[in-house]
Design a protein around this motif. Structure first.
Motif, PDB file in Angstrom:
ATOM      1  N   ASP A 175       6.358  -2.624   9.456  1.00 16.05           N
ATOM      2  CA  ASP A 175       7.536  -2.200   8.714  1.00 16.05           C
ATOM      3  C   ASP A 175       8.296  -1.054   9.338  1.00 16.05           C
ATOM      4  O   ASP A 175       9.694  -1.264   9.451  1.00 16.05           O
ATOM      5  N   GLY A 176       7.615  -0.019   9.960  1.00 12.10           N
ATOM      6  CA  GLY A 176       8.283   1.037  10.339  1.00 12.10           C
ATOM      7  C   GLY A 176       8.488   0.799  12.100  1.00 12.10           C
ATOM      8  O   GLY A 176       9.128   2.009  12.507  1.00 12.10           O
ATOM      9  N   GLY A 177       8.263  -0.132  12.567  1.00 13.34           N
ATOM     10  CA  GLY A 177       8.370  -0.334  14.095  1.00 13.34           C
ATOM     11  C   GLY A 177       7.122  -0.916  14.702  1.00 13.34           C
ATOM     12  O   GLY A 177       6.441  -1.792  14.154  1.00 13.34           O
ATOM     13  N   LEU A 178       7.230  -0.735  15.914  1.00 14.07           N
ATOM     14  CA  LEU A 178       5.879  -1.282  16.908  1.00 14.07           C
ATOM     15  C   LEU A 178       4.837  -0.320  16.646  1.00 14.07           C
ATOM     16  O   LEU A 178       4.668   0.688  17.164  1.00 14.07           O
ATOM     17  N   ALA A 179       3.777  -1.162  15.943  1.00 13.28           N
ATOM     18  CA  ALA A 179       2.448  -0.477  15.988  1.00 13.28           C
ATOM     19  C   ALA A 179       1.356  -0.712  17.370  1.00 13.28           C
ATOM     20  O   ALA A 179       1.430  -1.987  17.678  1.00 13.28           O
ATOM     21  N   GLU A 180       0.879   0.170  17.570  1.00 13.98           N
ATOM     22  CA  GLU A 180      -0.189   0.092  18.805  1.00 13.98           C
ATOM     23  C   GLU A 180      -1.417   1.009  18.223  1.00 13.98           C
ATOM     24  O   GLU A 180      -1.314   1.983  18.104  1.00 13.98           O
ATOM     25  N   LEU A 181      -2.506   0.116  18.569  1.00  9.46           N
ATOM     26  CA  LEU A 181      -3.852   0.636  18.473  1.00  9.46           C
ATOM     27  C   LEU A 181      -4.454   0.774  20.027  1.00  9.46           C
ATOM     28  O   LEU A 181      -4.912  -0.377  20.508  1.00  9.46           O
ATOM     29  N   GLU A 212       0.817   5.219   1.359  1.00 11.02           N
ATOM     30  CA  GLU A 212       1.459   4.712   2.861  1.00 11.02           C
ATOM     31  C   GLU A 212       2.525   3.759   2.544  1.00 11.02           C
ATOM     32  O   GLU A 212       2.204   2.541   1.916  1.00 11.02           O
ATOM     33  N   ARG A 213       3.809   3.849   2.785  1.00 10.96           N
ATOM     34  CA  ARG A 213       4.808   3.051   2.244  1.00 10.96           C
ATOM     35  C   ARG A 213       4.764   1.984   3.096  1.00 10.96           C
ATOM     36  O   ARG A 213       5.281   0.727   2.772  1.00 10.96           O
ATOM     37  N   ASP A 214       4.514   1.846   4.446  1.00 16.07           N
ATOM     38  CA  ASP A 214       4.500   0.570   5.321  1.00 16.07           C
ATOM     39  C   ASP A 214       3.215  -0.333   4.873  1.00 16.07           C
ATOM     40  O   ASP A 214       2.079  -0.097   5.381  1.00 16.07           O
ATOM     41  N   ALA A 215       3.472  -1.255   4.189  1.00 18.18           N
ATOM     42  CA  ALA A 215       2.464  -2.162   3.884  1.00 18.18           C
ATOM     43  C   ALA A 215       1.906  -2.989   4.712  1.00 18.18           C
ATOM     44  O   ALA A 215       0.574  -3.147   4.885  1.00 18.18           O
ATOM     45  N   LEU A 242      -2.716  -3.849   8.879  1.00 15.48           N
ATOM     46  CA  LEU A 242      -3.301  -3.670  10.202  1.00 15.48           C
ATOM     47  C   LEU A 242      -4.342  -2.512  10.204  1.00 15.48           C
ATOM     48  O   LEU A 242      -5.391  -2.920  10.604  1.00 15.48           O
ATOM     49  N   VAL A 243      -4.507  -1.381   9.494  1.00 18.92           N
ATOM     50  CA  VAL A 243      -5.472  -0.617   9.580  1.00 18.92           C
ATOM     51  C   VAL A 243      -6.476  -0.939   8.773  1.00 18.92           C
ATOM     52  O   VAL A 243      -7.857  -1.010   9.374  1.00 18.92           O
ATOM     53  N   ARG A 244      -6.390  -1.913   7.768  1.00 20.98           N
ATOM     54  CA  ARG A 244      -7.590  -2.220   7.006  1.00 20.98           C
ATOM     55  C   ARG A 244      -8.454  -3.193   7.752  1.00 20.98           C
ATOM     56  O   ARG A 244      -9.734  -3.274   7.727  1.00 20.98           O
ATOM     57  N   ARG A 245      -7.621  -3.998   8.394  1.00 19.21           N
ATOM     58  CA  ARG A 245      -8.344  -4.964   9.350  1.00 19.21           C
ATOM     59  C   ARG A 245      -8.918  -4.456  10.368  1.00 19.21           C
ATOM     60  O   ARG A 245     -10.265  -4.941  10.691  1.00 19.21           O
ATOM     61  N   GLU A 246      -8.224  -3.621  11.200  1.00 16.41           N
ATOM     62  CA  GLU A 246      -8.643  -3.299  12.541  1.00 16.41           C
ATOM     63  C   GLU A 246      -9.747  -1.909  12.523  1.00 16.41           C
ATOM     64  O   GLU A 246     -10.434  -1.835  13.259  1.00 16.41           O
ATOM     65  N   ARG A 270      -8.429   4.941  -2.412  1.00 12.95           N
ATOM     66  CA  ARG A 270      -7.656   3.849  -2.908  1.00 12.95           C
ATOM     67  C   ARG A 270      -6.312   3.982  -2.187  1.00 12.95           C
ATOM     68  O   ARG A 270      -5.770   5.160  -2.185  1.00 12.95           O
ATOM     69  N   VAL A 271      -5.782   2.981  -1.634  1.00 12.51           N
ATOM     70  CA  VAL A 271      -4.656   2.952  -0.753  1.00 12.51           C
ATOM     71  C   VAL A 271      -3.461   2.077  -1.486  1.00 12.51           C
ATOM     72  O   VAL A 271      -3.825   1.043  -2.019  1.00 12.51           O
ATOM     73  N   ARG A 272      -2.426   2.964  -1.489  1.00  4.48           N
ATOM     74  CA  ARG A 272      -1.146   2.242  -2.174  1.00  4.48           C
ATOM     75  C   ARG A 272       0.045   2.392  -1.197  1.00  4.48           C
ATOM     76  O   ARG A 272       0.371   3.489  -0.665  1.00  4.48           O
ATOM     77  N   ALA A 273       0.557   0.951  -1.289  1.00  2.00           N
ATOM     78  CA  ALA A 273       1.754   0.994  -0.164  1.00  2.00           C
ATOM     79  C   ALA A 273       2.939   1.214  -1.181  1.00  2.00           C
ATOM     80  O   ALA A 273       3.536   0.052  -1.637  1.00  2.00           O
ATOM     81  N   THR A 274       3.471   2.296  -1.178  1.00  2.00           N
ATOM     82  CA  THR A 274       4.818   2.574  -2.163  1.00  2.00           C
ATOM     83  C   THR A 274       5.008   3.986  -1.454  1.00  2.00           C
ATOM     84  O   THR A 274       4.701   4.543  -0.634  1.00  2.00           O
TER      85      THR A 274
END
Length: 283
Positions: free
Chosen positions: A16-22, A103-106, A111-115, A125-129
């Protein structure tokens, strides 16, 4: 040159916030740096969550170490998620701690939860808001530690820089608890000075930790602001930060007031986002 022990490619996704790179860390087996639109957000070592690579995150880690006796579980709120680095650190150093990450960026959260999955035993507890909306729903005095590390496009949103925001922070932080904020600024440090004045309007005890070059206004960088309603462990914090791989300086008391230079506290009516980093600062 020795080859990497593993051949791992970067993970690149639009969030949501742009291009994420890990980006895989060539020096550590299962470690990654998270960037969003080229700005470093987090470094995570899945094999060693106590390892904090970024200097400002090490300073926040010292604060987490000092908020309660070693190993004691705490209740922590993290406004700004990134790679959940500090939440992982607290879960590892203080087992059975209860934490909330906002973290507002759902899409980034997914992505972080998966990778970079969290330890299944971590009570996180993680809240996307939105950070301020989430803060308003947390009970009075719930948090031992509240960390604000919120950036959108490498800038802290305006509504997270005001006395009204910090009044709600103080409501959520228990008596004797800590509020810590990652602030980014460069010369002439008007934003940083204003944020110190804003915190001083709400909290009676303050300290600021940063690289000396940042405090002298010689370059753009991060500063960690620490606030509480009770006396801070200045000596312990100063010693820890001075012994880091990238030593920092701690200002407090009269020196911090002089550094603030008469800056005015920021209110919602006049709040603006923190300044954008200058071109090339992250290269």
């Amino acid at each position: 040159m020795a080859r990497r022990k593993r051949e791992v490619e970067a993970v690149v996704e639009r969030v949501d916030g742009g291009l994420a790179e890990l980006m895989p860390d060539p020096e550590r087996g299962r470690a990654w740096t998270l960037l969003v639109d080229g700005a470093p957000q987090s470094h995570v070592d899945l094999d060693d969550p106590t390892y904090l690579d970024f200097a400002y995150q090490r300073r926040l880690g010292h604060i987490a170490d000092l908020v309660a006796p070693p190993g004691k579980p705490v209740r922590a709120v993290h406004l700004g998620g990134g790679g959940f680095t500090l939440a992982r650190y607290i879960a590892a150093t203080r087992p059975r701690s209860t934490q909330q990450v906002v973290e507002r960026d759902a899409a980034l959260v997914q992505l972080v939860r998966r990778e970079l999955p969290l330890d299944g035993n971590a009570r996180v507890r993680v809240r996307a808001t939105d950070a301020r909306e989430a803060l308003a729903k947390i009970p009075d005095g719930w948090a031992d530690l509240l960390i604000a590390d919120v950036f959108s496009g490498a800038r802290t949103p305006a509504h997270l820089t005001s006395t009204e925001f910090l009044a709600d922070v103080r409501r959520v932080v228990r008596p004797g608890g800590y509020y810590a904020a990652n602030l980014a600024d460069g010369p002439p440090l008007a934003h940083l000075r204003g944020q110190i004045a804003t915190a001083a309007a709400v909290f009676p005890e303050l300290a600021l930790a940063a690289d000396p070059a940042v405090l002298r206004g010689r370059r753009f960088g991060n500063a960690v602001l620490l606030a509480s309603d009770q006396e801070l462990p200045i000596a312990d914090l100063t010693r820890r930060i001075a012994s880091d791989p990238h030593p920092g300086r701690v200002e407090h008391g009269r020196a911090l007031k002089d550094f603030t230079g008469g800056a005015a506290a920021v209110t919602d009516a006049g709040a603006v986002a923190s300044p954008a980093p200058p071109p090339g600062v992250f290269r």
